[in-house]
Write a protein that holds these residues in place. Structure first.
Motif: not given
Length: 417
Positions: A55-56, A59-61, A115
């Motif tokens: 996630e970090r 940059h995923a919520s 991504s």
């Protein structure tokens, strides 16, 4: 010296007597099944082991991460439905080999994805191997080892459990070995899927696709009116429903009851590790009769959930022991796919039907638990949900344990002249 190619007639017939190379061929198939079993869940549990770092890094919520963790259900259901049709068109061995190749590519390329959405797309490719193997394994076992369905189901479900547990436990250490890189951790498993392709390669020459006119092809729609097919589907769904909740939420359950993260994680790891010895034993016993095993496993799970309800901390290890043994309903349901079908085409179609629908239903489990916890902030209703699921598995498993065959319940449309 080159390895002898498998002749398609030899693969499809167990009545013509052993060929000179039959023993070698069966040994090779055994190795192929074991290695493929090891790969069937590595694309799933390797992600969960480094999900926070992933996630970090991407940059995923949390909501997007939730979508990623739901992808296995979508892949196992959607791709699984296509398994029998693809196998009929291209051949079982070719399809498994191609699926493992796709899984290898997916594991490699998603590890370098820039991504989160590209990671999600490539994860579907990485999940292809497990999705195809899910539905083809029962048919492959019945084709090559018709007299040892229970034993061979135990072999590949045990390998599945070992691979699943290994990916969950070793991905983080592999990431550290690669310089604290979660990408290295999840990408390393591509070596296993690539290696699993090798023993399938000698089988490809004789694995000719079957002509569309063969009368033994069983479309999935023929199973819609089979009560036995639906009983097996609901049995599989009820057990997988419980498993998804256990692996996704039991750590939270123990943290909710004031256990620290380490102990909560160890309890769930203990639960997961029990699937290995259970998978060794249950399928072999199932050949002698399924009803007593269904009731016994359901009773153990029921006691586990009731214990978690009344004494969540004091008996935590006992509840995980009983629940882990009760999870033997999963390999049992896979064994029954082969035992409750006569023909190879029926076995393949039944496997896709049971697992395709079953995984879709099972995927609602973690979502329902999240909703119930959001409403009440109490684990009472989620445990009631689990109790209902285990009772459902007992009822459907009891019915499925009758000495009947799905072949006799197929709704075949009238043949055109």
């Amino acid at each position: 010296m080159t390895a002898p190619a498998f002749d398609s007639a030899e693969l499809r017939s167990q009545e013509d007597g052993p060929s000179p190379h039959a023993g070698r061929h069966r040994a090779l198939i055994l190795v192929a099944i074991v290695l493929t079993g090891l790969t069937m869940r590595v694309a799933v549990t390797s992600v969960g082991a480094v999900l926070t770092d992933l996630e970090r890094g991407l940059h995923a919520s949390s909501s997007v991460a939730g979508i990623i963790t739901t992808l296995p259900v979508i892949a196992f259901a959607g791709i699984g439905f296509l398994g029998p049709w693809l196998a009929h068109r291209f051949g079982e061995h070719r399809l498994v080999t191609a699926a493992l190749l796709a899984a290898t590519a997916g594991l490699v390329f998603r590890a370098v994805a820039g991504s989160v959405w590209l990671f999600a797309v490539l994860s579907m490719l990485a999940l292809t191997g497990g999705a195809i193997a899910n539905v083809l394994m029962p048919a492959l076992v019945k084709r090559h080892f018709p007299e040892r369905i229970g034993t061979m189901t135990a072999v590949y479900t045990t390998a599945l459990a070992i691979g699943m547990t290994s990916a969950a436990g070793l991905t983080a250490p592999l990431a550290e070995l690669g310089g604290q890189s979660w990408r290295f951790g999840i990408g390393s498993w591509a070596l296993l899927t690539a290696f699993a392709m090798l023993p399938w390669l000698p089988t490809l020459a004789g694995d000719r696709p079957e002509p569309e006119s063969l009368p033994d092809r069983v479309p999935l729609r023929w199973l819609l009116r089979s009560k036995l097919a639906w009983a097996l589907t609901l049995l599989f769904a009820a057990q997988s429903f419980q498993a998804y909740i256990a692996f996704g939420w039991f750590t939270d359950f123990f943290r909710h009851h004031q256990l620290d993260a380490t102990r909560a994680g160890l309890l769930v790891a203990f639960y997961a590790a029990l699937t290995i010895p259970v998978s060794m034993v249950v399928p072999a016993l199932a050949v002698r009769g399924q009803r007593r095993i269904v009731i016994g496993l359901a009773a153990l799970s029921l006691v586990s959930y009731l214990g978690m309800l009344v004494a969540p901390v004091g008996g935590a290890w006992l509840w995980m022991l009983l629940g882990g043994i009760g999870s033997g309903m999963f390999p049992l349901s896979l064994t029954m796919i082969g035992l409750r079908s006569r023909g190879l085409a029926t076995t393949a179609a039944l496997s896709a039907f049971v697992q395709g629908i079953g995984y879709l239903l099972a995927g609602t489990g973690p979502l329902l638990v999240g909703v119930l916890l959001g409403i009440s902030d109490s684990w009472t209703w989620p445990l009631v949900l689990l109790i209902l699921a285990v009772l459902g598995s007992a009822v459907t498993g009891w019915y499925a344990g009758r000495g009947e065959y799905v072949d006799d319940q197929l709704h075949r449309p009238p043949r055109a002249e």
